[in-house]
Design an enzyme around this catalytic site. Structure first.
Site, mmCIF file in Angstrom:
data_model
loop_
_atom_site.group_PDB
_atom_site.id
_atom_site.type_symbol
_atom_site.label_atom_id
_atom_site.label_comp_id
_atom_site.label_asym_id
_atom_site.label_seq_id
_atom_site.Cartn_x
_atom_site.Cartn_y
_atom_site.Cartn_z
ATOM 1 N N GLY B 216 -0.574 33.049 20.491
ATOM 2 C CA GLY B 216 -0.246 34.352 21.182
ATOM 3 C C GLY B 216 -0.592 35.460 20.626
ATOM 4 C CB SER B 217 0.939 38.871 21.121
ATOM 5 O OG SER B 217 1.123 38.809 22.651
ATOM 6 C CB THR B 218 1.392 36.328 16.154
ATOM 7 O OG1 THR B 218 0.660 34.806 16.451
ATOM 8 C CG2 THR B 218 2.808 36.202 16.493
ATOM 9 C CG PHE B 219 -5.344 35.339 16.919
ATOM 10 C CD1 PHE B 219 -5.267 34.431 15.910
ATOM 11 C CD2 PHE B 219 -6.519 35.939 17.568
ATOM 12 C CE1 PHE B 219 -6.381 33.989 15.352
ATOM 13 C CE2 PHE B 219 -7.560 35.502 16.851
ATOM 14 C CZ PHE B 219 -7.476 34.659 15.917
ATOM 15 C CE LYS B 220 -2.252 40.882 22.482
ATOM 16 N NZ LYS B 220 -1.169 40.982 23.061
#
Lengths: 466, 485
Positions: B216-220
């Site tokens: 999810g957004s943690t990969f940003k």
């Protein structure tokens, strides 16, 4: 001239009786066994076993009685046989006692400790040895019972057919109040007596009155007939009772004695051909045998599927885990093999707990017994004694080879007991009797010839001088 | 008759010789092979004949050995607080073998390892009872407890790393199991294990290492690192070229943001603060699949990590343009283990240097002599120190006044990133709540942590990385900092 001249070829030289050598070896044999017993106690419970004194005294007493009987009744007997047998018997007792302590066995419902019984049977065995030495003044007396031996042997072999099979083999008879007896062990000795007596009489006919056929000397049917019949009959019975080990033993003994009696190599060829035919024939019809052969070819293939194969594999692993020096008595896991660990498979315990060194020592002790037996046969002066001695020691050698080779996976397992070492009353009693007969023959063989009585004519004879 | 007799004597000699040769072959040549045979129960008996060494956390053993009766196995393994430590220790069962540290360090724990040769030889002479050696782990008991308590009866996992060394500080997976339940070999043990295997919540799965989730957004954070490293954007406060709505390349649809957030041409800092899908999706697309893969690989993606317990490989996929854009925001077939995301946070916190994660600090001989000490080792350098510091500022903004305020700790600088990963067909199932973060003190960062909560029980709208996962991360970080004081 009153000088006694020696006119016999065999000298009246005083052959040393070697009884003191025997006594020394006996002390040694008992001491080793007692140490083994102490070792088991220390390894398993951390203390000297409470029965050690009784056990040591019992074994010393047995050895002592045997020794005294020999000293008294067979003073010139071979000095090695008795101590070697005592050593094996003593070590066997220690190992059986060690297996009695196994927690795995004690958890089984069928478990019964065997060591004290074995000591009792050993006493009976030594008693029988004494009886043989006392009653059998000369082994040639047995010659008179050639045909009676044949009948008794056949009777003993047929008897177990009327009793239920134990673990797949009909080799036991059950006498209420006494227990079970394995008549085959006794038949082994009795049939040796028959073969020796018969072959002694017929050996010339068998060796010489024969037709040449394809490079082999075929004896006449009337000479060979009876012996072949007895042999075939016993083999048939044994196959029927699925006692393979004994079949092999009897056959081997027969071939060896025939060869010695006739001095004809063709008998060996004959014997091998017949045994090959017999083996193939039996293997084709007996699922029991087929099982053993597949278990021998690849013991690990039948893991979890066949008991025979699994037992074989467990035996091999027991040997493997012993390595060179062994785990030490009481510290192995040879009891994993299961119910036959103290009889057929007792060598696996030796292999695991005494290691390669212990196994080689035990095998050499067996080898020594056999070679002393053959030595007795060589020394014996009468053909009957020679044949009987080689028959007994040859069968002993074959039994050791078949059992040890079987549990080590050298040959298919056949199911017999290791003489003296394994738990089993009939076996230990019969083998003590066997040793007794060998002692008697060796005593006769090594006894210095009596000094010839002074001939009344000697003095009368005058040398005529020119 | 003597000639045949002599031949028979030789024959008997040969029989004995054959037996002697055979016994030498069996007991000398084939001994090792027979001893190592899979059916040889002696191996197991030997293995459990002595007290097994312990696995040690904070100087105290979390394992033990108890004597058992009723079988030929003398000692049985027990665990203190088994469910909490199971993801670290694994199990060691008399009947069902061993796993993870119990299995990998079996040689030391049983005392059979070649590394203990001298020790063993010595005790041969001193007559000392044979025992196993110990494994000293890097784990932090307080952090592990905080993580385990934080997850409670929710399904999820926590992985925490010391960014400066790579030492694993916490490794929790819930629901968990008690390895003591089937450490023996009784029928009861077999039933207990069967029960665990049948459980549809898979309690024996080590989610921290062996389960990959869409990050999810943690990969940003990784996507931002790729943007900085490749020079796509220099300053974190410069405007980016990010139209809104942004059409997903080669498709007819727009990439949506969660809610109405200021993402048009937002700077990197603002985009991370609000978690703008449009901005990071476009960055991923601008850089292209290969550059994204390269950067992800530097963080440890696409390979198995050995700690020494194996962690599954996290996947940044080779994919087409729209999928690559989605992968850049942690969706599509982008998958990561909690350990992997903790490594991402750790690399950023450690000024761009990623240290090799490990959990065995020392191996001890039975007499407590240290026979092995781990030397810290750099895994890679996913981003330059300068870029790492920029990324730190961005992540700290997220915690100070973005989606991650739940992770704030008084007096400590905290950087983090939330994530809400959608999964299931057409986004049908409850999303996973993610949070990755690090804490920073004057002496650098002592802890980086990744938390994932896969809670299907929660009300769908309540699931967010900031709400569910961030408080757990905060407790773990706080526990580590407190234990350092």
């Amino acid at each position: 001239m009153s000088v006694v001249t020696n006119t016999t070829t065999i000298g009246a030289i005083d052959a040393p009786s070697r009884r003191n050598t025997e006594l020394m070896l006996m002390v040694f044999a008992v001491a080793i066994s007692v140490f083994a017993y102490a070792n088991v106690g220390l390894a398993l419970n951390g203390e000297l076993p409470s029965g050690m004194l009784g056990y040591g005294l019992g074994l010393a007493l047995l050895g002592g009685i045997g020794h005294l009987a020999v000293r008294r009744f067979a003073p010139y007997a071979d000095p090695l046989l008795l101590p070697l047998a005592t050593l094996l018997n003593g070590l066997g007792l220690a190992i059986i006692w060690r297996l009695d302590q196994s927690e795995r066995f004690q958890a089984l419902t069928t478990f019964a400790p065997a060591a004290s019984k074995q000591l009792m049977f050993s006493a009976v065995g030594v008693g029988l040895l004494v009886v043989v030495l006392v009653a059998l003044k000369d082994h040639r007396i047995l010659q008179r019972y050639t045909y009676i031996s044949m009948l008794v042997a056949l009777f003993l072999l047929i008897l177990p057919m009327f009793f239920p099979a134990v673990n797949g083999a009909k080799i036991w008879i059950k006498i209420p109040g006494v227990g079970t007896i394995q008549p085959g062990e006794f038949a082994k000795i009795i049939i040796a007596v028959f073969f020796a007596g018969y072959l002694m009489v017929k050996r010339d006919a068998l060796a010489l009155a024969s037709r040449r056929f394809m490079g082999l000397y075929l004896p006449r049917g009337r000479d060979l007939g009876p012996i072949l019949m007895v042999w075939a009959f016993s083999i048939l019975i044994l196959v029927f009772e699925t006692d393979l080990g004994s079949s092999l033993l009897f056959f081997g003994m027969f071939v060896v004695m025939l060869y010695v009696a006739t001095e004809r190599t063709s008998w060996i060829v004959f014997g091998l051909l017949m045994s090959a035919a017999g083996a193939v024939g039996v293997a084709a019809f007996e699922p029991h045998v087929q099982q053993r052969v597949t278990a021998w070819l690849d013991p690990f293939a039948g893991w979890g599927k066949e008991d025979a194969s699994e037992q074989m594999a467990k035996s091999l692993m027991a040997f493997g885990s012993g390595g060179t020096l062994g785990t030490g008595l009481g510290q192995g896991n040879s009891d994993l093999i299961g119910f036959a660990a103290n009889s057929d498979f007792i060598l696996a315990t030796v292999g695991e707990e005494l290691g390669l060194a212990g196994m080689m020592a035990i095998l050499l002790v067996y080898g020594l017994i056999v070679e002393r037996g053959v030595r007795t046969a060589l020394a014996a002066r009468d053909p009957f004694g020679k044949l009987l001695a080689i028959g007994l020691s040859g069968s002993f050698a074959i039994q050791v080879f078949v059992v040890a080779g079987g549990v080590m996976g050298l040959i298919p397992l056949t199911g017999m007991t290791m003489p003296f070492l394994a738990a089993g009353g009939s076996s230990v009693i019969a083998n003590w009797a066997l040793i007794g007969i060998l002692l008697r023959i060796s005593d006769t063989a090594r006894r210095p010839a009596p000094a010839p009585a002074p001939s009344p004519d000697a003095e009368m004879t005058q040398v005529v001088r020119p | 008759m003597n000639k045949p007799l002599r031949r028979i004597a030789i024959f008997c000699g040969l029989l004995v010789l054959a037996l002697l040769v055979r016994v030498n072959w069996l007991q000398y040549v084939r001994a090792d092979e027979l001893n190592g045979n899979e059916h040889n129960r002696r191996v197991q008996i030997e293995r459990y004949a002595h007290e097994r060494g312990n696995i040690i956390v904070d100087g105290k053993p979390v394992t033990g050995s108890v004597e058992t009766t009723g079988s030929d196995f003398k000692y049985k393994r027990v665990w203190k607080n088994g469910p909490m430590w199971a993801p670290v220790t694994g199990y060691s069962s008399q009947a069902f073998d061993a796993s993870q540290l119990e299995s990998l360090e079996d040689g030391i724990l049983t005392g059979n390892s070649d590394q203990l040769f001298f020790d063993r030889t010595l005790s041969l002479f001193t007559g000392e009872k044979k025992t196993g050696g110990n494994i000293v782990t890097t784990l932090n008991g307080a952090a592990q407890k905080a993580a385990f308590k934080g997850l409670g009866n929710k399904k999820g996992a926590v992985a925490a790393i010391d960014p400066q060394t790579g030492a694993i500080l916490a490794l929790v997976s819930t629901p968990s199991y008690d390895p003591s339940a089937f450490a023996g070999n009784s029928l009861k043990d077999a039933e207990a294990r069967q029960q665990l295997l049948k459980d549809k919540d898979k309690p024996m799965l080590n989610r921290a290492l062996r389960e990959t989730y869409p990050p999810g957004s943690t990969f940003k954070v990784v996507t931002a690192a790729a943007a900085l490293e490749n020079g796509l954007y220099k300053g974190i406060d410069d405007k980016t070229d990010s139209p809104l709505p942004w059409r997903l390349p080669l498709t007819t649809g727009n990439l949506e943001n969660e809610g109405n957030i200021p993402c048009e041409n937002a700077s990197l800092r603002e985009a991370l603060r609000w978690s703008c899908n449009t901005v990071f999706g476009k960055i991923s697309d601008d850089l292209g699949n290969q550059k994204m893969i390269d950067e992800a690989n530097k963080f440890g993606f696409n390979e198995e990590i050995f700690t020494p317990v194996r962690a599954d490989a996290s996947i940044y996929p080779k994919d087409n343009r729209p999928q690559n854009a989605m992968a850049g925001i942690g969706q599509a077939s982008n998958r990561a283990t909690p350990l992997q995301m903790a490594m991402v946070a750790a690399a950023v916190a450690n000024d761009g240097k990623l240290m090799q994660p490990y959990m065995v600090a020392q191996r001890q001989a039975p007499n407590l002599d240290v026979i092995y000490t781990h030397e810290k080792e750099q895994f890679s350098q996913p981003l330059s120190g300068e870029n790492a510091q920029k990324l730190q500022q961005m992540m700290e903004t997220v915690v100070k006044n973005g989606t991650g305020t739940n992770a704030l700790i008084d007096g400590v600088t905290v950087g983090g990133k939330t994530g809400t990963a959608q999964h299931g067909l057409n986004n049908s199932e409850n999303p996973y709540a993610w949070f990755i973060s690090y804490a920073k003190t004057d002496s650098g960062s002592p802890v980086a942590v990744a938390v994932v909560v896969e809670d299907s029980q929660a009300n769908r709208d309540d699931i967010s990385g900031g709400g569910l996962a961030a408080p757990i991360a905060r407790d773990v970080m706080k526990a580590v900092i407190d234990s350092k004081k």
